[in-house]
Every structure is written in structure tokens, then in C-alpha cells.
Design an enzyme around this catalytic site. Structure first.
Site, PDB file in Angstrom:
ATOM      1  N   HIS A 377       4.378   0.925  -8.305  1.00  0.00           N
ATOM      2  CA  HIS A 377       4.644   2.349  -8.118  1.00  0.00           C
ATOM      3  C   HIS A 377       6.020   2.548  -7.505  1.00  0.00           C
ATOM      4  CE1 HIS A 377       3.758   6.408  -6.058  1.00  0.00           C
ATOM      5  NE2 HIS A 377       3.925   6.622  -7.337  1.00  0.00           N
ATOM      6  N   HIS A 378       6.825   3.341  -8.164  1.00  0.00           N
ATOM      7  CA  HIS A 378       8.137   3.742  -7.647  1.00  0.00           C
ATOM      8  C   HIS A 378       8.148   5.239  -7.445  1.00  0.00           C
ATOM      9  CE1 HIS A 378      10.357   0.075  -9.668  1.00  0.00           C
ATOM     10  NE2 HIS A 378       9.736  -0.264  -8.546  1.00  0.00           N
ATOM     11  N   GLU A 379       7.799   5.699  -6.262  1.00  0.00           N
ATOM     12  CA  GLU A 379       7.975   7.127  -5.963  1.00  0.00           C
ATOM     13  C   GLU A 379       9.404   7.301  -5.457  1.00  0.00           C
ATOM     14  OE1 GLU A 379       6.083  10.240  -6.167  1.00  0.00           O
ATOM     15  OE2 GLU A 379       8.201  10.676  -5.826  1.00  0.00           O
ATOM     16  N   HIS A 457       5.450   9.953 -13.922  1.00  0.00           N
ATOM     17  CA  HIS A 457       4.924  11.238 -13.428  1.00  0.00           C
ATOM     18  C   HIS A 457       6.112  12.118 -13.046  1.00  0.00           C
ATOM     19  CE1 HIS A 457       0.434  10.578 -12.662  1.00  0.00           C
ATOM     20  NE2 HIS A 457       0.845   9.690 -13.541  1.00  0.00           N
ATOM     21  N   GLU A 458       5.919  13.417 -13.135  1.00  0.00           N
ATOM     22  CA  GLU A 458       6.990  14.398 -12.877  1.00  0.00           C
ATOM     23  C   GLU A 458       8.238  14.052 -13.697  1.00  0.00           C
ATOM     24  OE1 GLU A 458       4.179  13.735 -10.092  1.00  0.00           O
ATOM     25  OE2 GLU A 458       5.998  12.627  -9.657  1.00  0.00           O
ATOM     26  N   GLU A 476       2.687  11.758 -17.301  1.00  0.00           N
ATOM     27  CA  GLU A 476       1.829  12.856 -16.841  1.00  0.00           C
ATOM     28  C   GLU A 476       2.326  14.166 -17.467  1.00  0.00           C
ATOM     29  OE1 GLU A 476       2.536  14.261 -12.930  1.00  0.00           O
ATOM     30  OE2 GLU A 476       0.422  14.242 -12.412  1.00  0.00           O
ATOM     31  N   GLU A 482      -5.354  15.044 -10.423  1.00  0.00           N
ATOM     32  CA  GLU A 482      -5.103  15.106  -8.976  1.00  0.00           C
ATOM     33  C   GLU A 482      -5.264  16.519  -8.410  1.00  0.00           C
ATOM     34  OE1 GLU A 482      -1.349  13.378  -9.553  1.00  0.00           O
ATOM     35  OE2 GLU A 482      -0.228  15.189  -9.097  1.00  0.00           O
TER      36      GLU A 482
HETATM   37  C1  NOJ Z   1       2.491  12.808  -7.792  1.00  0.00           C
HETATM   38  C2  NOJ Z   1       1.825  11.957  -8.814  1.00  0.00           C
HETATM   39  O1  NOJ Z   1       1.419  12.723  -9.923  1.00  0.00           O
HETATM   40  C3  NOJ Z   1       0.657  11.277  -8.165  1.00  0.00           C
HETATM   41  O2  NOJ Z   1      -0.071  10.570  -9.127  1.00  0.00           O
HETATM   42  C4  NOJ Z   1       1.155  10.390  -7.065  1.00  0.00           C
HETATM   43  O3  NOJ Z   1       0.062   9.829  -6.409  1.00  0.00           O
HETATM   44  C5  NOJ Z   1       1.969  11.188  -6.057  1.00  0.00           C
HETATM   45  N1  NOJ Z   1       2.958  11.954  -6.709  1.00  0.00           N
HETATM   46  C6  NOJ Z   1       2.651  10.293  -5.027  1.00  0.00           C
HETATM   47  O4  NOJ Z   1       3.651   9.540  -5.628  1.00  0.00           O
END
Ligand code: NOJ
Length: 679
Positions: A377-379, A457-458, A476, A482
Site C-alpha cells: 500500500h502506497h498512500e 484508489h482516488e 476504485e 468503505e
Molecule cells: C482511501 C481508500 O479508498 C481506502 O481504501 C484506504 O484505506 C484509505 N484511503 C487510506 O489509504
């Protein structure tokens, strides 16, 4: 098929004023026609279906910086036509084989007067829709950087059609509940934008092959004419490019029914063939993970007592995954940077530094021994310079630890996506502009170098680029599961899925993350929330919502409480040989059947909105002459999403392709079926 209708040279005027020049290209079945014309030198197109107007004459072209118009003053220099009918194979997908059958028309234009700019417009007409793109060839008239201030493309709809839409240029990206209004009541919408053209057709406007350009939203200034509204850079300009260049395709998918849109492959057909041909590291599958627990408040991304991404917790998930045949375990909140207000502090994320209680060496060893890999995961929280600086190292780090897919994230609400000039000056960009289109491309290519697939995502919307870069395995780009965890009354409404199926899902796979069995969310800390779905509907999502990486998002102990229903999640594949959209009314219900890739089994998913429904469903998709066992996972007779959501019945029936099956769906309910041929 190709007709030059009229060529009128007005004597005494420049050839450029051959204003009534019209060229037509029709779909292979002849039902759709696109007419290109130069209306007083202004490039214009219109579309008819069965001889009736669908898109009335609509403007085309650009405005360049400095108010230089490339939307008028053109003459037709040349035209060429071609046809194609070929079949290509997807490494994974809703179907294995895709037929690309179209007629093409290319018109070469030249601006008379001062500029002499040459522009080509290419049209393709398929049976399931039409598309066009602009090309600016290399030329002395366009030296150096070309700055597009606006794209003039219009879609003048033949009526004030009802549309299903989410707003564009709003803060929450694509993550809105869909509205259903006449098109005249929209302002700026995202695509795919799906509409009902009276009782004649369903139409969806989108784009294909979005590469090094800006995403197109659709602006309505009143009435029923839409205009391309490209996401601008922070200085207001839309696109920066150089010749030769070509834009994404502007696509208009058309079908008699909503189901016809689902079966359309037009978007994929307009993308380039795979650049990862033969890559043996691409694969599909199901995953579990340290994720839902953060969303329902049981654990945290940040460090501390409630930290979710601990070695021990992840090992438990690996045990569960390995016992039940899940390939991946997603772990969020594993790296330094989550403490404090992470949405604002994206520059603090370190993509090679795990929290001390997350022993990645040990975890990846433990997983490898059990045939389970980590999904990384890369946020970024929108701090792109921080991420791009680490990009290569971040993917090398994950590759070294056997990570085969990475979920990326761009949560950003306050200041926009961060960009920095070479001199360090900061700018705020949109999620969907050219800057981010370039960024996502860079991520895909870096990931491919490290044999890693991306679930964004986003992100930027899907435009079929998965054909060219099949490591773009899912994304996504809509309101996912969520929201059901934390948005209380704003939970996804019961009709959400049967709108997504004909809007967002037309663009490509969605990481919706199905599989909540604890519908009333008692296992988190939100006992007063609930999901607008029955448990059986959660099973149906594995068929209705296509994703080649499909999550089972609930907790292991919840699944263990429902072993009968869990069986369906274990059985259902994530990759398909064929897809049949059987029936559906947008916003009401959806029935889709898919055949397992490389297997004989079929799966069916049916979902409804808040209404209970009884649907008579012919099983004509099954192979004739064979008897199948149908394992049915249905809502029990008195199930209801509000007060009796987990009441389901599993039963078995004998069926064949002649059977018309009665599907009973509870309010907010659904049904999932596996069909296995009998020996
Ligand atoms: C939004 C993402 O859609 C979600 O899946 C993720 O857990 C959170 N951001 C944190 O990164």
C-alpha cells in the site's frame, strides 16, 4: 459505407470555403452513422442511429493559449477510409476474446489564412458506438510546446435525456452517490456519463486511451449540449504537448438496452495492444487484508495501541488466507508517516520504512512459505513530489519482499494535489488533470519494471489502458464499500450497484471490496450503522462488480460464522471466459452471468435496489444439452436490508439452458448462483 455526400466549391472563394463538404462513416451493421462536415470551415460532426439523430451537429477542435482557434477556418485536404475485423485475446478480463470490428474515416484538415495548421480527425464506427480523436502532426506551423487552453468538442444531444451522473470539479473526486436527472439539470459531470435516449437507445459518453492529456469532464451550460471540459493545470491551461500528438478518443457507446452497454468492448478496442505481452507475473485472484478494521474503527493506520499492521495481526491474516486459498493479504498503515493528520502530511510518508512492529522480512518469509503474498500500500495523501522521489526505491523494496500488487492512494481534501516546479515552487493540481495522468502512467511503468500490479484508489478514471498496461489490474474511482463503514446515513443507497453497473463499471474493473457479512457492523465500533444490503447481495457483488483482484473485506471470524455463504466467495473466480449481461434497469436491478476463465462453470449475480423483485431469468447462456447443478445463495423469504439482512438460504437445483429460473430478491437484496455441469 463511406459516402462523400457533397463537395461544393464556391467559385471565386478560397478552396477552404468548400463549406458543405460532408463525409460519412457507418458502423459495420449500418445502424450508426457519423457525418463529418466543415460548417463554414468549422469542423463539425453528428451521429444518427437507424436514421434518427442521436448527436446533432456538434463543434470540434481546440483553442490554443493566446486565443488561437483551431476550431474554425479549416478546409478538407484529404480523407481516407479503412475497415478492421479482428479478434484479440485479453490476458485477463470480463471475456477472453474481444472482437474489434469497425470502419474508420480519417479527415486531414488544414487551416487557411495565417496559421496553416494541419489537423487530422479520425473517426471509428463500431456496432456498439462511435469514437473520434484529434491528431496534430509534426509541422512547421506548430513548433515547440503546444498549450491547449480549451478543447472545443461538443456533444449536442438529440434531446433532454435522463442521465445518471456524479459531479465533476468537486472535492470528493468520483466518490458521490449518483443523481438521476434530465441532462439539462447537470452542470459538470464525470464520465462515463450514461443517458437514456427516449425509448430508442442507451448512450454513454466517455473517453479511451487517456495518455499524457487531461481527463474530460462534460460541461452543460444549459439545454442539452455538452462540452468537453478538460481538467486544467493550476495555471488554467488544459494540456501541454508537442506535435506529433494525438488526443484520447472521445467515445459514444450506444445500445438498445443497458445490458448492451455492459457487453460493449469499444473502450478496450480503442486502446493500443499490450506492452506486457507474455508477462507471466500478471495474475488475477482474491485477497483479504488489514483494511476493513481501520474503516470500522477497530484498529488504526497510525502507530500505537490500536495499530492494525502488526506482524502478529498480518500473520493471522496470512494463516486465514492460506487455509482458504486467498492469494494476497493487503496491509495498510505499515509504513512511517501515518501518525498525526496524515491527509495533510503526505510528505511524511516513507515508502521503505516499516513501523517497528511490522517485521516485513519475517512476514514475507511467513507468507511465501504458505503461498500467500503481501499486497502493498502506497498512500500518498496527494504529496506527489515526496512519492515520486521514492518511487523507484519503493517498488524495488516491495519487489524484494515478494509483493505482487500495490494499492495506491491519493486521499486529499484540502489543498489539491501537490506539484513542485524545478525551482521548488508549490502548485495545487486536480486529481484528474494532465499532471496526474502523467503521474499514474509513471507509476504503472515503474511497477511493471518490478513485476508489480497496481490497484489505484482516488486515481484517474479507467479509459481502457489496462489493455496496453495490463498491470493496471483494478482501481476504485467511485464510491466503494468503505462508505458503508463510516458514512452513517450517507451509506451507499440500495440502488448504488445497479447504477454503477451501467456507469462507472463501463470504464473497467472496480476495486469495490465486496464481502461484508457483518451487515450491522457490530464487530467494529459502529453498532448503529448498517449497510444497505443483504448478505446474499454481498455475494452477488462478486459477479456483478467486475474486478480481477477481488477482496473479501470482512474479518476472518465473521466469515467463520457463516461457512455456508463463505463457500461462494471461496468458489467464485475473478477472471472470466465470457460475460453475459442478462437483464437490468438502471437504478433498479442488474443480472449478470459470467463463465469461469478456462472452466465450464458459470456464475450469476443479481442485485436489486430497495424494492423486492421477482425476476424470471432464462439460463440460455448455459451450454445446451448439459445438465447443471445450480448452487443458489438467496435472500430468505423474509430477508430485508434494514431489519433482517443476514437471513439467507443456500439450496441446490438441477437446471439446463432451457430453464427459466425465478430469482426472488429481498428489498436491498441479491442472489448469487454457481452452475456446475453434471458429469
Ligand atoms: C482511501 C481508500 O479508498 C481506502 O481504501 C484506504 O484505506 C484509505 N484511503 C487510506 O489509504
Amino acid at each position: 459505407m463511406f459516402v462523400r455526400k457533397l463537395s461544393l466549391l464556391l467559385l471565386g472563394l478560397a478552396p477552404a470555403l468548400s463549406a458543405a463538404e460532408e463525409v460519412v462513416v457507418a458502423s459495420p451493421d449500418g445502424r450508426l452513422s457519423v457525418v463529418f462536415s466543415l460548417d463554414g470551415g468549422k469542423p463539425t460532426y453528428d451521429v444518427t442511429r437507424d436514421g434518427e439523430p442521436l448527436i446533432r451537429p456538434s463543434r470540434m477542435g481546440f483553442v490554443l493559449a493566446g486565443d488561437v482557434s483551431l476550431a474554425e477556418g479549416f478546409e478538407l485536404v484529404d480523407q481516407s477510409t479503412s475497415s478492421a475485423d479482428s479478434t484479440w485475446v485479453q490476458p485477463w478480463g470480463e471475456c477472453r476474446e474481444v472482437r474489434d470490428h469497425h470502419n474508420e474515416l480519417a479527415v486531414d484538415l488544414k487551416q487557411y489564412g495565417g496559421t496553416g495548421v494541419a489537423m487530422r480527425v479520425v473517426f471509428r464506427a463500431f456496432n456498439d458506438g462511435v469514437a473520434f480523436r484529434y491528431e496534430l502532426p509534426e509541422q512547421a506551423a506548430l513548433p515547440g510546446e503546444i498549450v491547449i487552453a480549451d478543447e472545443a468538442t461538443e456533444f449536442a444531444l438529440a434531446g433532454d435525456w435522463p442521465a445518471w451522473w456524479v459531479p465533476a470539479f468537486d472535492q470528493n473526486r468520483f466518490e458521490y452517490v449518483y443523481s438521476h436527472t434530465p441532462i439539462s439539470q447537470t452542470k459538470n459531470t464525470h464520465t462515463p456519463l450514461t443517458m437514456q435516449a427516449g425509448d430508442r437507445a442507451f448512450v454513454s459518453i466517455h473517453e479511451a486511451a487517456l495518455v499524457d492529456y487531461s481527463s474530460m469532464a462534460l460541461e452543460n451550460r444549459g439545454g442539452d449540449t455538452l462540452k468537453a471540459n478538460l481538467y486544467p493545470w493550476s495555471d488554467g491551461m488544459r494540456v501541454r504537448t508537442t506535435a506529433p500528438m494525438r488526443t484520447p478518443w472521445r467515445t459514444i457507446q450506444v445500445a438498445d438496452t443497458p445490458s448492451g452497454l455492459v457487453e460493449s468492448n469499444l473502450i478496450l478496442n480503442l486502446n493500443e495492444p499490450s506492452k506486457l505481452e507474455g508477462a507471466d507475473w500478471l495474475h488475477t485472484g482474491k485477497y483479504v487484508g488489514v483494511w476493513w478494521e481501520m474503516h470500522v474503527g477497530r484498529s488504526t493506520w497510525g502507530s500505537g495501541e490500536k495499530h492494525g499492521a502488526t506482524t502478529e495481526n498480518v500473520k493471522d491474516f496470512i494463516d486465514f488466507a492460506s487455509e482458504h486459498g486467498f492469494k494476497g493479504v493487503l496491509v495498510e498503515g505499515w509504513n512511517e508517516g501515518w501518525d498525526g493528520d496524515w491527509m495533510k502530511n503526505g510528505h511524511e510518508f516513507d515508502f521503505t520504512k516499516p513501523y517497528p512492529d511490522f517485521d516485513i522480512e519475517e512476514i514475507s518469509r511467513y507468507g511465501a512459505e504458505r503461498g500467500v503474498y503481501l499486497i502493498g500500500h502506497h498512500e500518498t495523501a496527494g504529496a506527489i513530489p515526496n512519492y515520486e522521489r521514492q518511487l523507484e526505491d519503493a517498488f524495488a523494496f516491495y519487489e524484494k519482499h515478494g509483493v505482487r500488487a500495490v494499492k495506491t492512494g491519493y486521499v486529499e481534501f484540502a489543498d489539491g494535489i501537490e506539484r513542485r516546479d524545478a525551482d521548488g515552487k508549490e502548485h495545487a493540481e486536480w486529481h484528474h488533470g494532465q499532471y496526474m495522468v502523467r503521474h499514474h502512467q509513471r507509476v504503472l511503468e515503474t511497477a511493471a519494471k518490478h513485476k508489480i500490479m497496481i490497484v489505484a484508489h482516488e486515481g484517474v478514471k479507467d479509459t481502457g489502458l489496462r489493455r496496453t498496461w495490463p498491470n493496471a489490474i483494478s482501481r476504485e474511482c467511485a464510491r466503494g464499500q468503505e462508505y458503508n463503514a463510516w458514512s452513517g446515513d450517507g451509506r451507499n443507497p440500495p440502488e448504488h450497484i445497479s447504477i454503477l453497473a451501467y456507469t462507472r463499471m463501463l470504464s473497467g474493473p472496480m476495486d469495490f471490496t465486496p464481502g461484508v457479512f457483518d451487515i450491522t457492523l457490530e464487530s467494529g465500533d459502529r453498532p448503529n450503522d448498517r449497510i444497505a444490503s443483504t448478505l446474499a447481495k454481498q455475494l452477488a457483488l462478486y459477479v456483478v462488480v467486475y474486478s480481477p483482484m477481488q477482496m473479501a473485506c470482512d474479518f476472518p471470524e465473521i466469515y467463520e460464522r457463516h461457512p455456508d455463504a463463505f463457500r461462494f466467495i471461496l468458489d467464485v473466480p475473478a477472471d472470466w471466459e465470457r460475460t453475459r449481461a442478462i437483464d437490468g434497469v438502471i437504478g433498479d436491478y442488474t443480472v449478470i452471468a459470467r463463465q469461469e476463465r478456462g472452466g465450464d462453470d458459470w456464475y450469476l449475480g443479481a442485485v436489486t435496489d430497495e424494492e423486492a423483485r421477482t425476476l424470471e431469468t432464462p439460463l440460455a447462456f448455459l451450454q445446451p444439452g448439459r445438465t447443471y447443478e445450480a448452487q443458489v445463495y438467496r435472500d430468505s423469504d423474509d430477508a430485508h436490508w434494514w431489519d433482517n439482512p443476514t437471513d439467507y438460504t443456500v439450496e441446490s437445483k438441477e437446471v439446463s439452458s432451457d430453464t427459466v429460473l425465478t430469482l426472488k430478491l429481498a428489498p436491498g437484496g441479491g442472489q448469487a448462483i454457481r452452475f456446475t455441469p453434471k458429469p
